[in-house]
Design an enzyme around this catalytic site. Structure first.
Site, PDB file in Angstrom:
ATOM      1  N   CYS A   1       0.826  -0.875  -0.112  1.00  0.00           N
ATOM      2  CA  CYS A   1       0.108  -0.130  -0.179  1.00  0.00           C
ATOM      3  C   CYS A   1       0.955   1.299   0.238  1.00  0.00           C
ATOM      4  O   CYS A   1       0.449   2.485  -0.297  1.00  0.00           O
ATOM      5  CB  CYS A   1      -1.568  -0.250   1.279  1.00  0.00           C
ATOM      6  SG  CYS A   1      -1.917  -1.429   0.671  1.00  0.00           S
TER       7      CYS A   1
ATOM      8  N   ASN B   1     -10.400  -0.355  -0.467  1.00  0.00           N
ATOM      9  CA  ASN B   1      -8.525  -0.596  -0.646  1.00  0.00           C
ATOM     10  C   ASN B   1      -8.333  -1.211  -2.044  1.00  0.00           C
ATOM     11  O   ASN B   1      -8.065  -2.705  -1.914  1.00  0.00           O
ATOM     12  CB  ASN B   1      -7.805  -1.301   0.394  1.00  0.00           C
ATOM     13  CG  ASN B   1      -6.361  -1.105   0.536  1.00  0.00           C
ATOM     14  OD1 ASN B   1      -5.805  -0.955  -0.627  1.00  0.00           O
ATOM     15  ND2 ASN B   1      -5.982  -1.452   1.755  1.00  0.00           N
TER      16      ASN B   1
ATOM     17  N   HIS C   1      -4.072   6.446   2.176  1.00  0.00           N
ATOM     18  CA  HIS C   1      -3.825   5.116   1.390  1.00  0.00           C
ATOM     19  C   HIS C   1      -5.054   5.247   2.285  1.00  0.00           C
ATOM     20  O   HIS C   1      -5.906   5.717   2.615  1.00  0.00           O
ATOM     21  CB  HIS C   1      -3.012   4.671   1.906  1.00  0.00           C
ATOM     22  CG  HIS C   1      -3.283   2.831   1.877  1.00  0.00           C
ATOM     23  ND1 HIS C   1      -3.905   2.631   0.636  1.00  0.00           N
ATOM     24  CD2 HIS C   1      -3.325   2.152   2.538  1.00  0.00           C
ATOM     25  CE1 HIS C   1      -3.626   1.352   0.789  1.00  0.00           C
ATOM     26  NE2 HIS C   1      -3.996   1.132   1.723  1.00  0.00           N
TER      27      HIS C   1
HETATM   28  O1  UT7 Z   1      -4.264  -1.044   3.628  1.00  0.00           O
HETATM   29  C1  UT7 Z   1      -3.055  -2.308   4.174  1.00  0.00           C
HETATM   30  C2  UT7 Z   1      -3.176  -1.805   4.999  1.00  0.00           C
HETATM   31  N1  UT7 Z   1      -4.402  -2.063   6.091  1.00  0.00           N
HETATM   32  C3  UT7 Z   1      -4.809  -1.819   6.410  1.00  0.00           C
HETATM   33  O2  UT7 Z   1      -4.984  -0.627   7.905  1.00  0.00           O
HETATM   34  C4  UT7 Z   1      -6.576  -2.465   7.102  1.00  0.00           C
HETATM   35  C5  UT7 Z   1      -6.391  -2.565   9.131  1.00  0.00           C
HETATM   36  N2  UT7 Z   1      -7.204  -2.940   9.478  1.00  0.00           N
HETATM   37  C6  UT7 Z   1      -8.743  -2.627   9.529  1.00  0.00           C
HETATM   38  O3  UT7 Z   1      -8.957  -1.674   8.711  1.00  0.00           O
HETATM   39  C7  UT7 Z   1      -9.749  -2.720  10.563  1.00  0.00           C
HETATM   40  O4  UT7 Z   1      -8.949  -4.352  10.936  1.00  0.00           O
HETATM   41  C8  UT7 Z   1     -10.819  -4.330   9.730  1.00  0.00           C
HETATM   42  C9  UT7 Z   1     -11.421  -3.231   8.803  1.00  0.00           C
HETATM   43  C10 UT7 Z   1     -10.034  -5.438   8.196  1.00  0.00           C
HETATM   44  C11 UT7 Z   1     -11.670  -5.311  10.796  1.00  0.00           C
HETATM   45  O5  UT7 Z   1     -12.122  -3.839  11.879  1.00  0.00           O
HETATM   46  P1  UT7 Z   1     -12.280  -4.634  12.890  1.00  0.00           P
HETATM   47  O6  UT7 Z   1     -12.830  -3.414  13.396  1.00  0.00           O
HETATM   48  O7  UT7 Z   1     -10.372  -4.222  13.689  1.00  0.00           O
HETATM   49  O8  UT7 Z   1     -12.619  -5.367  13.055  1.00  0.00           O
HETATM   50  P2  UT7 Z   1     -12.327  -7.201  13.766  1.00  0.00           P
HETATM   51  O9  UT7 Z   1     -11.449  -7.444  13.172  1.00  0.00           O
HETATM   52  O10 UT7 Z   1     -12.050  -6.577  15.567  1.00  0.00           O
HETATM   53  O11 UT7 Z   1     -13.375  -7.398  13.998  1.00  0.00           O
HETATM   54  C12 UT7 Z   1     -14.333  -7.340  15.193  1.00  0.00           C
HETATM   55  C13 UT7 Z   1     -15.476  -8.397  14.675  1.00  0.00           C
HETATM   56  C14 UT7 Z   1     -15.374 -10.040  14.476  1.00  0.00           C
HETATM   57  O12 UT7 Z   1     -16.619 -10.376  15.267  1.00  0.00           O
HETATM   58  P3  UT7 Z   1     -16.753 -11.166  17.198  1.00  0.00           P
HETATM   59  O13 UT7 Z   1     -14.956 -11.487  16.332  1.00  0.00           O
HETATM   60  O14 UT7 Z   1     -15.631  -9.617  17.863  1.00  0.00           O
HETATM   61  O15 UT7 Z   1     -17.852 -11.976  17.128  1.00  0.00           O
HETATM   62  C15 UT7 Z   1     -15.389 -10.216  13.610  1.00  0.00           C
HETATM   63  O16 UT7 Z   1     -15.029 -11.776  13.490  1.00  0.00           O
HETATM   64  O17 UT7 Z   1     -15.909  -8.130  13.147  1.00  0.00           O
HETATM   65  C16 UT7 Z   1     -16.073  -9.465  13.041  1.00  0.00           C
HETATM   66  N3  UT7 Z   1     -16.423  -9.185  11.134  1.00  0.00           N
HETATM   67  C17 UT7 Z   1     -17.261  -8.752  10.649  1.00  0.00           C
HETATM   68  N4  UT7 Z   1     -18.374  -8.699  10.591  1.00  0.00           N
HETATM   69  C18 UT7 Z   1     -19.488  -8.255   9.685  1.00  0.00           C
HETATM   70  C19 UT7 Z   1     -15.280  -9.137  10.205  1.00  0.00           C
HETATM   71  N5  UT7 Z   1     -14.849  -8.568   9.052  1.00  0.00           N
HETATM   72  C20 UT7 Z   1     -17.103  -8.623   9.684  1.00  0.00           C
HETATM   73  C21 UT7 Z   1     -18.076  -8.518   8.580  1.00  0.00           C
HETATM   74  N6  UT7 Z   1     -19.042  -7.867   8.457  1.00  0.00           N
HETATM   75  N7  UT7 Z   1     -17.204  -8.396   7.048  1.00  0.00           N
END
Ligand code: UT7
Length: 336
Positions: free
Chosen positions: A119, A290, A260
């Site tokens: 990225c 992204n 980004h």
């Molecule tokens: O571009 C390169 C660099 N990459 C980045 O900068 C990405 C950095 N990370 C992020 O942007 C975020 O971490 C994400 C958008 C990928 C995820 O958001 P988050 O707020 O960190 O969610 P999480 O991974 O902590 O997940 C929270 C909950 C989980 O459920 P439980 O374990 O709390 O029951 C996930 O399983 O949300 C769940 N979850 C979803 N729910 C509905 C994960 N993906 C989804 C989804 N829809 N698509």
């Protein structure tokens, strides 16, 4: 540190181009294929829809962007000296995507290469291209950020499949004697500490492709989103503030933050740390998701063509990505 102000010539962006495929996948589409919903995706990422290239490869995205640039600037492809394609989704391991793009547009006098910085790829490419201009040896350098992320996304994994889209965008770099415009400074970083958090494990020399690597699902993006999020918020905000301080820029001196586009919450946190108003931040994550190396140049093209980015605007580009790679570039826009 790569401070350029002492050089006799600055490199400046003198042309832009972009290409996004027609097919749109909105959040409702993902509700049908994985356990997710529009509200979660919007609230956690800021993404509404993304573009997907159905037929073709990254070289087609990059070629589309470069053709748009050549047409809009009326540049003869034979005058291009160098083509840098930043991508993590090259058409093939070799030959380079840059080679394919050069022949697609008729850049018969150019050399070039692919650059892998995920990225942060466009920032690394822009600094590299600028250095070739500043050396005085090359007159017209093309830097392209292009990724067909859909080729490495696992559309059964709700954690990652909703995040990514396909696009390409390009800039032309040339020299200028005008010290007030051009690429003025960069702070770029790389650290392999990120390898366990964001990667594609299969297909390289570590895990050459076998039936087993396919059965183990190693040929797709793996991301520990929460861990990357923490590193990204800190890394992008720290380096953006650092480049402001190094160049004596107050928040009111910055016309645009061009970040980004991985997550609206990371972008907001960076802007807040910089003391920048939301109206000074370029956003198109809602439309494209992204697109990895393409996000930053895509924002530059759209905001410039919409008349929002103007000559004399001080711009800070910032990115964070796999590696980890991260950094900021400070430039003053030179195009009318
Ligand atoms: O571009 C390169 C660099 N990459 C980045 O900068 C990405 C950095 N990370 C992020 O942007 C975020 O971490 C994400 C958008 C990928 C995820 O958001 P988050 O707020 O960190 O969610 P999480 O991974 O902590 O997940 C929270 C909950 C989980 O459920 P439980 O374990 O709390 O029951 C996930 O399983 O949300 C769940 N979850 C979803 N729910 C509905 C994960 N993906 C989804 C989804 N829809 N698509």
């Amino acid at each position: 540190m790569q401070k350029n102000n002492e050089n006799t010539v600055n490199a400046t962006i003198t042309g832009v181009g972009m290409y996004v495929p027609e097919k749109v996948l909105d959040n409702k589409y993902f509700e049908k294929i994985v356990d997710t919903n529009d509200e979660w995706i919007m609230a956690r990422t800021g993404i509404k829809e993304r573009r997907i290239l159905e037929n073709g490869a990254t070289s087609d995205l990059a070629t589309g962007a470069l053709k748009d640039l050549l047409e809009s600037t009326k540049t003869n492809p034979e005058d291009i000296d160098l083509i840098i394609v930043s991508t993590v989704t090259p058409d093939m391991f070799f030959p380079s995507t840059a080679a394919l793009v050069a022949s697609n547009v008729g850049a018969t006098n150019a050399w070039g290469f692919d650059l892998s910085a995920a990225c942060s790829g466009f920032l690394f490419g822009l600094q590299t291209g600028a250095s070739f201009i500043e050396s005085g040896r090359y007159k017209k350098v093309i830097v392209i950020g292009a990724d067909k992320m859909s080729s490495i996304v696992d559309y059964t994994d709700r954690n990652t499949c909703i995040l990514f889209g396909d696009a390409g965008a390009a800039v032309l770099l040339e020299s200028t004697d005008d010290k007030n415009i051009g690429i003025k400074d960069s702070i770029l970083h790389i650290d392999g500490i990120g390898k366990d958090y964001l990667n594609m494990k299969g297909g390289g020399s570590l895990n050459p492709t076998t039936h087993q690597t396919i059965d183990d699902n190693l040929h797709i993006i793996y991301q520990d989103g929460k861990a990357v999020f923490k590193y990204a918020v800190k890394g992008m905000a720290d380096v953006s503030v650092e480049i402001m301080e190094k160049n004596d820029l107050k928040s009111e001196d910055v016309s645009w933050l061009v970040p980004h586009q991985a997550n609206l919450r990371i972008i907001d946190a960076t802007a807040e740390r910089m003391g920048i108003n939301k109206s000074q931040v370029t956003i198109n994550i809602d439309k494209y998701g992204n697109t990895t190396a393409a996000t930053i140049p895509l924002c530059l093209v759209e905001y410039y063509r919409d008349g929002k980015i103007k000559k004399g605007d001080n711009i800070i580009l910032s990115a964070f990505g796999a590696g980890f790679t991260w950094g900021s570039i400070f430039l003053t826009w030179g195009m009318d």
